[in-house]
Design an enzyme around this catalytic site. Sequence first.
Site, PDB file in Angstrom:
ATOM      1  N   HIS A 182      15.294  28.600  15.690  1.00  0.00           N
ATOM      2  CA  HIS A 182      14.400  28.385  14.555  1.00  0.00           C
ATOM      3  C   HIS A 182      13.356  29.480  14.403  1.00  0.00           C
ATOM      4  O   HIS A 182      12.572  29.452  13.449  1.00  0.00           O
ATOM      5  CB  HIS A 182      13.706  27.023  14.681  1.00  0.00           C
ATOM      6  CG  HIS A 182      14.638  25.862  14.519  1.00  0.00           C
ATOM      7  ND1 HIS A 182      14.830  25.227  13.314  1.00  0.00           N
ATOM      8  CD2 HIS A 182      15.447  25.233  15.398  1.00  0.00           C
ATOM      9  CE1 HIS A 182      15.711  24.245  13.466  1.00  0.00           C
ATOM     10  NE2 HIS A 182      16.101  24.229  14.724  1.00  0.00           N
ATOM     11  N   ASP A 195       7.698  35.394  11.176  1.00  0.00           N
ATOM     12  CA  ASP A 195       8.047  33.970  11.123  1.00  0.00           C
ATOM     13  C   ASP A 195       9.541  33.829  10.901  1.00  0.00           C
ATOM     14  O   ASP A 195      10.132  34.586  10.108  1.00  0.00           O
ATOM     15  CB  ASP A 195       7.295  33.284   9.978  1.00  0.00           C
ATOM     16  CG  ASP A 195       6.828  31.878  10.344  1.00  0.00           C
ATOM     17  OD1 ASP A 195       7.409  31.301  11.273  1.00  0.00           O
ATOM     18  OD2 ASP A 195       5.881  31.381   9.714  1.00  0.00           O
TER      19      ASP A 195
END
Length: 459
Positions: free
Chosen positions: A159, A368
């Site tokens: 993730h 991110d």
Amino acid sequence: MAKLVVISNRVAVPKARGAAGAQGGLAGALNSALRKHGGVWFGWSGQESEEGAGGGINTQTHDGVTTATVDLSKRDIDEYYNGYANATLWPLFHYRLDLTEYERETGKGYERVNEAFAEAVTPLIEEDDLVWVHDYHLIPLGERLRSRGITNRIGFFLHIPWPPTRLFVSLPYHERLVRTMLQYDLVGFQTQEWLDSFLHYCTKELGAEVDEATGSVTLDGRTVTAKAYPIGIDWDHFHAQGDSGESRQAEQRLLSSTRHRIAMIGVDRLDYSKGLPERIDGIGRFFDQHPERVRDLVYIQVAPPSREDVESYQQIRALLEQKTGQINGARSEVDVVPIRYVNRGYTHAQLYGFFRAAKIGLVTPLRDGMNLVAKEYVAAQDPEDPGVLILSRFAGAAHQLEDAVLVNPHSPDDVADAIGRALDMKIDERRERYEKMVGTVRDDNVQKWTADFVRDLTG
């Protein structure tokens, strides 16, 4: 139909420690998949006990989904969770070598807990079950399951970003860690960039046979498929929040409190990867260049705390409070405060209302994996009068939301220029940008992400 066994550090059990966000869109999608396929969600309870994972499994079923959790010992939490996972892998994978700690004992703790997870979950895995392992906490888990004779299809999804090879090789025993990943059948990444970095490592460092067109990696006679699966939000659930009284109340609360100033909002976990001090520097630069606009703009930063017992997180909170205080001290009037810093969390319904009321969304992480706040901001906008999304080009979401105002979060001038541009943007351009982004946010949702991964894992 094959049952699904989901394994993650965080399990969507109420009040689970270390499970911030576990009740969000990902949890909803995984719960939906578990209801569809049947199966179990296994992971840490969030609780500490002297016995740790050896103390047994706590199983409960709610709304058709079974969760199975184990406790961890204080030593396990210190070494596996706070140590190797969050003080070694997390900063390294976010390109922060300066914050990365290389401690042999925490590495041993990481392997020990992965071993304990494998031992605990193996009896729950039946023949033909699909096993889906999540995130950087559990990279070696597939290999540990294989060592116990599990031959099922096992998938892994990361993730967070995957770093370039030149950064990743700074990790002691990096080759051993990646070799464990090659025991999965399917490995998923958020973006093509992270996938390319992984394939490059496999080619250059392992000498694996890599087919970039298909993502297949072959080493020592075993082949794994690696692909990009950009995660999305739960569009239907999030959009439904806009019809709630809680959401409408939050929208009116923000609008009435800003006194006709334009609201700009950022919502981030209190984490150094989110670039919050750098963001405040950019806002400060904007007010330095345009001091008269302090009456036009108010910035609301929502930053719920996370991993408060890790020193680097304590430092980021202190720095953020210092920078915010300096700007407010220099720019406030008796009736105007340019920055509101809120160190707490809000419900999805409240966030929808805040996003709807804010004419600028400021999402500027330094790095991110995806960043779903950017997508939630777009989803909450009024199609007739949408706000402007300012987005870091280093967020995974930037690969999909190219019609946001993309910025370099390291540059205060770039952020300041983007704020000025967003403030002055005409409605026709705002609508055009919104319409190009909202289709992606709606269609590439978390349900599609889940279905695509499970389909490919099924093979």
